[in-house]
Design a protein around this motif. Structure first.
Motif, mmCIF file in Angstrom:
data_model
loop_
_atom_site.group_PDB
_atom_site.id
_atom_site.type_symbol
_atom_site.label_atom_id
_atom_site.label_comp_id
_atom_site.label_asym_id
_atom_site.label_seq_id
_atom_site.Cartn_x
_atom_site.Cartn_y
_atom_site.Cartn_z
ATOM 1 N N MET A 3 54.650 41.140 14.807
ATOM 2 C CA MET A 3 54.352 40.174 13.752
ATOM 3 C C MET A 3 53.827 38.875 14.349
ATOM 4 N N GLU A 36 51.297 43.715 5.919
ATOM 5 C CA GLU A 36 52.336 43.070 5.115
ATOM 6 C C GLU A 36 52.412 41.591 5.485
ATOM 7 N N ILE A 37 52.379 40.757 4.455
ATOM 8 C CA ILE A 37 52.355 39.310 4.704
ATOM 9 C C ILE A 37 53.490 38.620 3.947
ATOM 10 N N LEU A 38 54.206 37.771 4.658
ATOM 11 C CA LEU A 38 55.186 36.897 4.015
ATOM 12 C C LEU A 38 54.694 35.471 4.184
ATOM 13 N N TYR A 89 51.053 40.204 -1.131
ATOM 14 C CA TYR A 89 51.882 39.387 -0.224
ATOM 15 C C TYR A 89 53.237 39.103 -0.874
ATOM 16 N N ASP A 90 54.199 38.673 -0.058
ATOM 17 C CA ASP A 90 55.486 38.191 -0.560
ATOM 18 C C ASP A 90 55.553 36.686 -0.301
ATOM 19 N N THR A 122 63.115 38.873 9.592
ATOM 20 C CA THR A 122 61.745 39.365 9.485
ATOM 21 C C THR A 122 61.214 39.799 10.854
ATOM 22 N N HIS A 160 59.011 44.481 9.424
ATOM 23 C CA HIS A 160 58.374 44.888 8.172
ATOM 24 C C HIS A 160 57.057 44.153 7.975
ATOM 25 N N TYR A 161 57.035 42.898 8.378
ATOM 26 C CA TYR A 161 55.837 42.086 8.136
ATOM 27 C C TYR A 161 54.922 42.051 9.348
ATOM 28 N N LEU A 172 53.628 36.245 9.224
ATOM 29 C CA LEU A 172 54.460 35.251 8.551
ATOM 30 C C LEU A 172 53.690 33.938 8.590
#
Ligand code: ADP
Ligand code: MG
Length: 252
Positions: free
Chosen positions: A1, A32-34, A95-96, A123, A128-129, A132
């Motif tokens: 990440m 996957e983006i937070l 995104y989250d 994270t 998962h992401y 970030l």
């Protein structure tokens, strides 16, 4: 990440750049983006069009309540459950998003900061992401002091004013003072007159920061703000969108 933090003096364009980079990463389907609004002066949600963002500070209140109500559960179990729920609530298209929010009490962000630390730890651990993104306060200290996480990229947004460029110097000094673990510093010149850009570039170089280029003044940003639209409504040929495309091409 990859952890990317956006820093710089208030009003220089951190939130705008965070939102534009998010838009571009979502468009390019970069995984996957937070995205975290870590600035107590929260603005990111409205720029993204998120109505009721998930707040870490609300989670903290729930956590305290559950600790009292369920003494048999460990703090970490409660935290884990609440955090999972928070991320589900924070899901948006592509995104989250989480907002740090203000700590309770006057001027103390410690509890919320510790939660942010847990967010990082979790994270990073669960992989998962892929990205970030953090829309931060001016300086790196509140992130650095509270997290042992390495920030891969610190993007500092500045205009050509002396006071904003002084912030670049200060960020560098404070980062070394608090032993911030930052891999690479980048500088983006926002809304600078072309004849003033060289000063930004020179300052960046002198400090050993990588100059990414200029984000032009984009009338469409005022337009979407006026219309209550979001960064996702910007036309593809909007000057700021095009500039961020170039930054990302250069960055990778
Ligand atoms: N390149 C740009 N072109 C036009 N307006 C901009 C640009 N960058 C920022 N703005 C506007 O300037 C204001 C401050 O930007 P913002 O991103 O909120 O700054 P910060 O998060 O650093 O406080 C916002 O109203 C934003 O829409
Ligand atoms: Mg902001």
């Amino acid at each position: 990440m990859r952890i990317i933090g956006f820093f710089g003096k208030g009003g220089t364009g951190k939130t705008t750049l965070t939102a534009l980079v998010l838009r571009e990463l979502v468009k390019r389907r970069m995984g996957e983006i937070l995205v975290v609004d870590a600035d107590p002066n929260e603005c990111l949600a409205s720029v993204l069009g998120v109505d009721r963002p998930s707040r870490l500070s609300d989670m903290l209140l729930k956590y305290k309540r559950q600790r009292e109500q369920s003494p048999e559960l460990t703090g970490i179990d409660i935290f884990q459950n609440l955090f999972d729920t928070l991320l589900v609530e924070g899901e948006h298209e592509g995104y989250d998003m989480l907002v740090m929010g203000r700590g309770e009490g006057t001027g103390c962000y410690c509890a919320v900061n510790s939660l942010l630390l847990s967010v990082f730890a979790k994270t990073i651990d669960d992989e998962h992401y892929d990205y970030l993104l953090m829309d931060c306060e001016a300086g790196v200290e509140h992130i650095a002091r509270k997290t042992s996480a390495e920030i891969n990229d610190a993007v500092i947004v500045t205009d050509a004013s002396k006071v904003s460029l002084d912030t670049l110097e200060r960020i560098k000094a404070v980062a070394s003072e608090v032993s911030a673990r930052i891999e690479t510093y980048y500088v983006v010149a926002n809304r600078c007159r072309p004849d003033m850009l060289s000063r930004v570039e020179e300052t960046a170089e002198r400090l050993g920061f990588r100059y990414l280029g200029a984000l032009p003044d984009d009338p469409n940003l005022a337009e979407i703000a006026y219309e209550g639209k979001t960064v996702f409504d910007l036309p593809e040929d909007s000057p700021a969108v095009q500039a961020v495309e170039k930054f990302l091409d250069a960055y990778n």
